[in-house]
Design a protein around this motif. Structure first.
Motif, PDB file in Angstrom:
ATOM      1  N   GLN A 338       0.817  -1.210   0.000  1.00 14.71           N
ATOM      2  CA  GLN A 338       0.000   0.000   0.000  1.00 14.71           C
ATOM      3  C   GLN A 338       0.856   1.267   0.000  1.00 14.71           C
ATOM      4  N   ALA A 339       0.217   2.369  -0.442  1.00 19.09           N
ATOM      5  CA  ALA A 339       0.845   3.701  -0.476  1.00 19.09           C
ATOM      6  C   ALA A 339       2.045   3.729  -1.402  1.00 19.09           C
ATOM      7  N   THR A 340       1.965   3.006  -2.496  1.00 18.79           N
ATOM      8  CA  THR A 340       3.028   3.016  -3.494  1.00 18.79           C
ATOM      9  C   THR A 340       2.445   3.418  -4.836  1.00 18.79           C
ATOM     10  N   SER A 341       3.275   4.018  -5.679  1.00 18.75           N
ATOM     11  CA  SER A 341       2.803   4.408  -7.004  1.00 18.75           C
ATOM     12  C   SER A 341       3.930   4.334  -8.010  1.00 18.75           C
ATOM     13  N   LEU A 342       3.544   4.012  -9.237  1.00 20.17           N
ATOM     14  CA  LEU A 342       4.438   3.955 -10.387  1.00 20.17           C
ATOM     15  C   LEU A 342       3.746   4.722 -11.499  1.00 20.17           C
ATOM     16  N   GLN A 343       4.325   5.861 -11.916  1.00 18.53           N
ATOM     17  CA  GLN A 343       3.616   6.755 -12.820  1.00 18.53           C
ATOM     18  C   GLN A 343       4.563   7.434 -13.806  1.00 18.53           C
ATOM     19  N   PHE A 344       4.041   7.714 -14.984  1.00 17.85           N
ATOM     20  CA  PHE A 344       4.739   8.510 -15.994  1.00 17.85           C
ATOM     21  C   PHE A 344       6.091   7.893 -16.351  1.00 17.85           C
ATOM     22  N   VAL A 345       6.061   6.621 -16.709  1.00 18.97           N
ATOM     23  CA  VAL A 345       7.289   5.915 -17.077  1.00 18.97           C
ATOM     24  C   VAL A 345       7.070   5.256 -18.438  1.00 18.97           C
ATOM     25  N   ASP A 346       8.091   5.384 -19.309  1.00 21.41           N
ATOM     26  CA  ASP A 346       8.101   4.691 -20.596  1.00 21.41           C
ATOM     27  C   ASP A 346       9.101   3.548 -20.509  1.00 21.41           C
TER      28      ASP A 346
END
Length: 1457
Positions: A338-346
């Motif tokens: 929880q409380a993790t994010s993976l964003q805006f990655v190519d």
């Protein structure tokens, strides 16, 4: 410089030692694979620039141009390094391949003997150990290769080049001052929260210098939470990457609490070198080499994967094209909670058809959120699994398999686009077993792929681990297989638009059905939707990516530390409020720190707030001390205000005893969708340093409660006038200490604690609310409650119940606060009402409407800190409560653990064991779709499902194809009650009947049916004529009517017969005192032994039975059904209506497997059919026939039936003989073949071949339904009085999918219409398994048919065809259609009728062998067949029309009582 020279010395020493080893060659061993030169850096289509190069002196060979490691190395050093790296890659490849074949799963330890089953791999391969020597060698080789690219002319004019050094970039984060820290952490004075890998740690970012060690140094600086630390709240850091290309040669491990953040304007490139060694280029966990077993039973790791919280990775390009194609390398080895994010990655991999590269390998974890990712190339985009996860806005292009889900409990995929891939989603474990609990795809497009979704065949058997699948608003374009289970393909067709489609267990109310393939419509609440740029079937649910303020300069930010201390002890209330009040259009930057707040902070209605590595806002003091008068820490807007609030990267917490604290009160109403919201903000209560709510103050108690540990009244409250958008929000009351007290001990024994907060999230809003990837855990009363709420969309919610309950049971220790908030549980816990009294509710929805939940993982892991209850599924009684809701409350893909009941709905229960997904620990249960199906005020009485679907009716036998021994006699006998009164069983007797059969008869409630088995003892010549008989006596409740069933030996028949004695009952078709023989097949017919008897009507209306129902039955009941629309009338229908004989056939097409009816069309009309499946073809030298063909593997098989002219004559004949009826001809192209063609695969009829056929139907029907589209363009919405009220009746011909016939060819003046004017729903199940067919068809009906009235929430009101026909498979090739049809019709009477309700019943009962009471012989004359056929099917249709439908006040017509 010193660090790089030191690394080189380590390398040289290691390489020298290797020189004497005979197993490693030291001469010029190349490890270089496909390389990406500097100028080949991937071009981006989102505006981010490519790598910027600066030209230096042409053809320079000056070693000063070399990166540092390379500049200090000799050729011999490089050769030795290559040899070392080559061997390391070889060994790492073996480890990586083995690890992907046997991933490390979550382990839920309870007892050493626990059965973990298929999910847990016991012999997981260890990861390859990257030593300092290997890491240094890989770095040197990476620089040598990159420099060689430059020197050998890869760049223009063979120049030496380097990246333009942008130490901060243009994005505000890199240019902002950073002075924050963590006061509760006892950190050294040089502890940095913000860490620029270039300016602070010497990374070059030039694509030539190896930056691996510099980045590692940034991560681990100041003893961050790495080796020996299982978690920490005081070591959080932002590892910031300015623009550039960062050359990486070995795995970089991210530490607990760290955020890897790249420049958002010009995303940095993480470029893995050809010399890369490891599994993941970036990894979120470390598995300890030779560390033995960790505290969770898995191999020891730094962070237990189910508690690997608080991480971010965003704004990168990760390019792994250069790594060894066969080394099974992943760009990201991702194990998070929880409380993790993976964003805006190519993610960029090679597009080779044989590469083993993949973007993400996620072998375990306990939740998380990912969004705005692109995947190009590779074997997999995502390979792995997680407990529950939310994924949004992902793009896959040219990936062999976009996603392989090797396991999960729940995963929601929203706004996904997959294009030019082999398989989009593969729902299969790495070892080919069932491990995917549920899968939901929403608002997505799959284009140009072979298979959209590959899964296991669905069985519906509990514990078989097959996957529950929901597709909602999905478009397939250029897709060969929609959903493929290895043998069957569903949703076939190149282009398919899917409103909603389900495979799995579905519930309408509390009634379960197993859906094999159920499409249906789920209208969207327009207040919750956004634009539809991809032209999906319906508008997608609105979503908004996390704001990053790309166009905002650093000068537009106000620092909170410019006014406040954030030191974890000073009262910052006043200064915090001043900063917010004075912010204006500036962005408030809450620098890292702990801000102590002693009274409510009012957040203005128009403001932007950004935290730094989850800045902490902590409540304390007496203002929050009154449990009866709770106060918020943050009040976001005032009630009634409309504004624009954006908050991100904050933690709301507290210190000490604050029983009257509400952490967040959200009042603001968004000015526009998404203009008010929170991203990556979390509530964390206790368990952390400085909170005074750790185990030392609040130990895990098994009785009583801890004093001083009541930390709050509620975690979050969205009030009645508010609206908001909430993404990746975790509300957590600590169940364990989250700060590791002993970093010298690497055992992760997380000490438990008992901390109390009354409530989780309360939503009372009647304005739009979006919840994406949220969770709420360990509150006393409930985790989520929607009370009088409207317009809510939630995507993947997750809960856990407090570990200490039921000792104490709720509401302790918050008893005094019960009733402070609306609709609190009342805790009236008498013996008759114990529900909710043992533990917290996971989810309550009360007096609400328009609430859609896509995905829910709700878990109860403990009963007062013990876990044996997980396997016995009784840690608590119930997890979900629905009360007094009134429309459109829908829940998809529900997974529960540890409860007896999944759902309690207005007093009825859905048991977890009835929906058990697996037969091993942790024994999760799963439901694919739950529709609350509130039926008032749509039904005449305020009743729920249990009134109509009686759970006490014994289940009948699905398999009635009994092969009997000689002289054995038995029959399955079903009684159908179509009356408003119970059929009361008053007693019976039996002689020489098996199983004491009279005791098996039961009272049959009004509107119900029940199947009984009548079986004679083994018959011998001596006892055939003895006293062999049985009786079951019935009385119609509240009347003086009686009748009974008698089964006895009949001498002149020489066999046992079932008969109905109308001893105290007179009907419109049978006089009182008669005994009616229901017939019994002779011993020659040893399959499909079924009898049905139907009684419908009332004292007021009179009674009809199935013995002799009226031929003109519609006309007969017109006073009841006349004012009803056609779609609200139930009628029998004939599948392949023209196949009552065989007139020419293929070699494999026989009467046994091709003839679908025993009666011709005239005979079917006499027995009540009013819907006819009419399938013309050409055969026998160009003759026009009705036919039955199918093509399998390029070969057509089947046969011709009656001629077209014969069919038309029969319809006209019937209408002359029996006027006043409505007959519907479904004229279609399903078997439109030219069977005279010489090919094995018959060609389809052309438009020219079709024209004379359809024109015959248009021109030769004598009494067509003329010009009815002038009344209503929807023919199903025209009333029966309009159709047949003239006493003449008419024939409606519908042209469906016929070449050359469009809407313009329709001729209403001749009663010839295009099927577009007749909207209908229904499809066959393509199975020969009776239970699968029945449950799939009823699921299709219940999900598509909810007649609640125009404008009512959740109204689904379309003409529905119930396809009760089987499809022969390899297993049933030897069983005639006639036998399968007899078996199917048995379940139609005892099961389907049992499932009909006033708001959900079919328009057509569509069957094979219409009228046949059991298997009849083929080849008989029509007179012989008519003599044997019965009126049971039309009598059941009359029962639906007279009683069941009449109880729905929304459909018009009259009632019979």
């Amino acid at each position: 410089m010193f660090l790089k020279i030191l690394t080189l010395l380590v390398l040289i020493s290691a390489c020298s030692a290797l020189a004497a080893r005979p197993d490693i060659e030291s001469s010029h061993y190349s490890v270089r694979g496909t390389k990406l030169s500097v100028e080949q850096t991937a071009a981006r289509d989102d505006g981010a620039p490519e790598l910027i190069l600066i030209q230096r002196q042409t053809n320079s060979t000056d070693d000063g141009d070399k990166p540092t490691l390379l500049g200090n190395a000799t050729i011999s050093d490089i050769d030795k390094a290559r040899a070392l790296v080559a061997e390391a890659i070889k060994q790492a490849t073996e480890h990586n391949k083995a690890r992907l074949a046997k991933p490390m799963r979550n382990r839920y330890t309870v007892d050493p003997s626990t059965k973990h089953g298929k999910l847990q791999n016991e012999d997981v391969a260890p990861l390859f150990n990257i030593t300092d020597a290997i890491r240094a060698a890989a770095a040197l080789v990476a620089e040598a290769d990159a420099y060689e690219d430059v020197k050998n002319g890869t760049a223009v004019d063979k120049t030496i080049i380097e990246a333009k050094r942008q130490n901060t970039g243009n994005w505000w984060m890199g240019n902002l001052a950073h002075s924050g820290g963590w006061p509760w952490g006892s950190n050294p004075s040089n502890f940095k929260v913000f860490r620029n890998v270039k300016t602070d740690y010497g990374a070059a970012g030039d694509g030539v210098t190896d930056d691996t060690q510099a980045i590692i140094n940034a991560v681990k600086d100041a003893k961050a939470c790495g080796p020996g630390c299982y978690s920490s709240t005081t070591k959080g850091a932002i590892i910031y990457f300015p623009p550039g290309t960062y050359l990486i040669s070995s795995t970089i491990e991210t530490y607990y609490g760290t955020q890897f953040v790249g420049d958002a304007v010009n995303r940095p490139i993480i470029k893995a070198s050809a010399s890369f060694v490891g599994l993941g280029v970036i990894s979120t966990n470390h598995y300890v080499e030779n560390g033995g077993t960790g505290s969770d039973g898995n191999a020891k790791q730094w962070y237990i994967n189910t508690a690997n919280f608080y991480r971010q990775i965003r704004n990168f390009v990760i390019d792994i094209r250069a790594v060894d194609q066969n080394a099974y390398v992943a760009a990201l080895h991702y194990q998070v909670a929880q409380a993790t994010s993976l964003q805006f990655v190519d993610f960029i991999c090679t597009q080779s058809s044989t590469t083993t590269q993949q973007a993400i390998y996620a072998e375990n974890g306990s939740g998380g959120f990912m969004s705005d990712l692109t995947f190009t190339g590779g074997a997999f985009g995502i390979y792995g699994g997680n407990q529950q996860f939310t994924s949004q806005r992902l793009r896959f292009n040219n990936v062999r398999t976009a996603v392989q889900l090797i396991w999960d409990w729940g995963w929601v995929w929203k706004s996904i686009r997959v294009e030019n891939c082999g398989t989009a989603f593969r729902l299969m474990g790495e070892n080919g077993v069932h491990n995917t609990g549920s899968f939901m795809l929403v608002d997505s497009t799959i284009k140009a792929v072979t298979t959209a979704i590959f899964t296991f065949p669905y069985t519906g058997t509990t514990g078989d681990a097959t996957t529950g699948i929901t597709l909602d608003n999905v478009k397939f374009d250029g897709v060969t297989n929609g959903v493929l289970d290895g043998s069957k393909s569903y949703l076939a067709g190149s282009t398919t638009s899917i409103d909603t489609w389900v495979q799995g267990r579905v519930y309408s109310g509390t009634t379960q059905n197993n859906a094999l393939s159920v499409p249906f419509s789920t209208p969207r609440d327009k207040t919750l939707t956004g634009g539809n740029p991809d032209n999906l079937p319906k508008a997608p649910f609105f979503e908004k990516a996390k704001p990053q303020y790309l166009n905002v300069g650093s000068g537009s930010f106000i620092h909170m530390r410019s006014a406040c201390k954030g030191d974890g002890k000073s009262d910052d209330t006043a200064c915090f409020q001043r900063v917010l009040n004075s912010a204006g259009s500036s962005v408030v930057y809450v620098d890292a720190g702990t801000y102590m707040i002693s009274d409510t902070i009012s957040v203005p209605k128009d403001i932007k707030i950004v935290g730094e590595a989850w800045s902490q806002i902590a409540a304390f003091g007496t203002a929050f001390g009154d449990v009866k008068k709770p106060k918020p820490l943050l009040r976001v807007g005032e009630p009634g205000e409309i504004g624009n609030v954006e908050m991100q990267d904050l933690i709301f917490t507290n210190k000490g005893n604050t029983p009257g604290l509400t952490f967040v009160e959200w009042n603001v109403r968004a000015e526009s969708p998404g203009s008010a919201g929170m991203w990556d903000c979390h509530v964390r209560v206790g368990g952390a340093k400085g909170t005074d709510l750790e185990s030392s103050n609040c130990p895990a108690k098994t009785s009583g409660t801890n004093t001083g540990c009541s930390a709050g009244s509620m975690m979050m409250h969205i009030t009645s006038q508010a609206s908001g958008y909430f993404e990746n929000v975790w509300l957590w009351v600590a169940d364990h200490n989250i700060d590791d007290p002993d970093w010298d001990n690497d055992n992760n024994f997380m000490t438990q604690c008992s901390v109390y907060v009354g409530r989780g999230l309360l939503v009372e809003s009647t304005n739009p609310v979006w919840l994406y990837g949220t969770a709420s855990e360990n509150a006393v009363m409930y985790q989520y409650q929607f009370s009088k709420a409207r317009h809510v969309y939630a995507s993947m919610i997750q809960t856990e119940s407090p570990y200490y309950q039921p000792n104490p049971a709720p509401p302790a220790p918050m008893k005094d606060s019960v009733g402070v908030f609306n609709n609190d549980p009342d805790y009236v816990c008498s013996g008759a009402n114990p529900v909710g009294c043992d533990a917290s509710w996971a989810l309550r929805i009360l007096e609400s409407s328009s609430v859609t939940i896509h995905g829910a993982g709700l878990y109860s892991w403990f009963s007062t800190y013990t876990q044996a209850c997980v396997d016995t599924m009784d840690c608590q009684d119930s997890l979900i409560q629905f009360r007094k809701n009134f429309g459109n409350v829908v829940l998809h893909n529900l997974v529960t653990i540890g409860s007896v009941n999944m759902i309690e709905s207005d007093g009825s229960f859905i048991r977890a064991k009835d929906n058990l997904a697996v037969d091993f620990h942790p024994y999760w249960s799963q439901i694919a779709a739950y529709d609350a199906r509130q039926v008032s005020p749509g039904i005449c009485q305020e009743v729920d499902d249990k009134t109509w679907i009686n759970p006490d009716i014994p289940q009948g036998d699905w398999d009635t194809l009994r092969i009997m021994e000689d002289e054995e006699q038995l029959v399955y006998f079903t009684i159908v009650n179509g009356c408003p009164y119970d059929f009361v069983f008053t007693g019976g007797n039996d002689w020489q009947l098996e199983n004491d059969w009279s005791k098996d008869f039961i009272t049959i409630p009004a509107g119900e049916s029940a199947q009984f088995l009548v079986e004679m003892e083994f018959m011998t010549p001596s006892n055939k004529s003895s006293d062999t008989a049985g009786e079951a006596y019935y009385r119609i409740a509240t009347t003086d009517k009686t009748w009974h069933v008698t089964a006895d030996w009949v001498d002149d028949k020489d066999m046992v017969r079932n008969r109905i004695a109308y001893d105290g009952l007179s009907t419109k078709d049978v006089a009182k005192g008669n005994i009616i023989d229901l017939d019994w097949p002779s011993l020659d017919y040893d399959r499909g032994l079924t009898n049905q008897w139907v009684l419908t009507g009332s004292e007021q209306y009179g009674y009809w039975s199935s013995t002799n129902p009226p031929v003109a039955w519609m006309k007969s009941i017109l006073p009841i059904i006349g004012d009803r629309m056609l779609k609200h009338v139930c009628m029998p229908g004939s599948h392949d209506a023209g196949m009552s004989k065989i007139d020419g056939h293929t070699g494999a097409g026989t009467a046994s497997n091709t003839q679908t009816q025993v009666l011709d069309i005239y005979g079917q009309l006499l027995k009540g059919s009013r819907w006819f499946d009419v399938r013309p073809c050409l055969g026998n030298g160009g003759a026009q026939h009705l036919c039955h063909y199918s093509t399998v593997a390029g070969v057509s098989q089947g046969g011709n039936g009656i001629k077209v002219d014969e069919a038309i004559d029969m319809v006209n004949h019937f209408m002359r003989d029996h006027p006043g009826e409505l007959v519907i001809l479904d004229l279609n192209n399903d078997c439109g073949y030219d069977t005279d063609a010489g090919s094995l695969d018959y060609p389809r009829l052309t438009a020219d071949q079709w024209a004379p056929i359809w024109k015959k139907f248009r021109d030769n029907i004598e009494n067509p339904c003329k010009r009815y589209t002038d009344i209503d363009p929807d023919l199903t919405s025209i009333t029966m009085n309009d159709y047949i009220g003239d006493g003449v009746g008419c024939v409606l011909t519908l042209a469906r999918s016929i070449p050359g016939v469009s809407t313009s060819e329709a001729d209403p003046a001749k009663g010839f219409y295009h099927s577009n004017s007749f909207p209908r729903i229904g499809d066959f199940s393509s199975t020969d398994d009776m239970r699968t067919l029945a449950e799939d068809q009823v699921a299709k009906m219940t999900m598509n048919r909810a007649i609640k009235g125009d404008g009512a929430a959740g109204n689904h009101d379309s003409f529905f065809v119930l396809h009760w026909e089987t499809t022969i498979s390899f297993d049933t090739l030897d069983i005639p259609i006639a036998a399968l049809a007899a078996q199917a019709q048995s379940s139609l009477f005892w099961y389907a009728y049992h499932m009909f309700t006033p708001y959900s019943y079919p328009s057509v009962l569509y069957v094979d062998m219409l009228g046949a009471p059991f298997r009849l012989g083929l080849g008989w004359t029509q007179e012989e067949h008519l003599a044997k056929c019965q009126g049971h099917l039309v009598a059941m249709a009359m029962a639906v029309n007279l009683y069941i439908a009449g109880e729905n006040c929304n459909i018009g017509g009259n009632k019979i009582h």
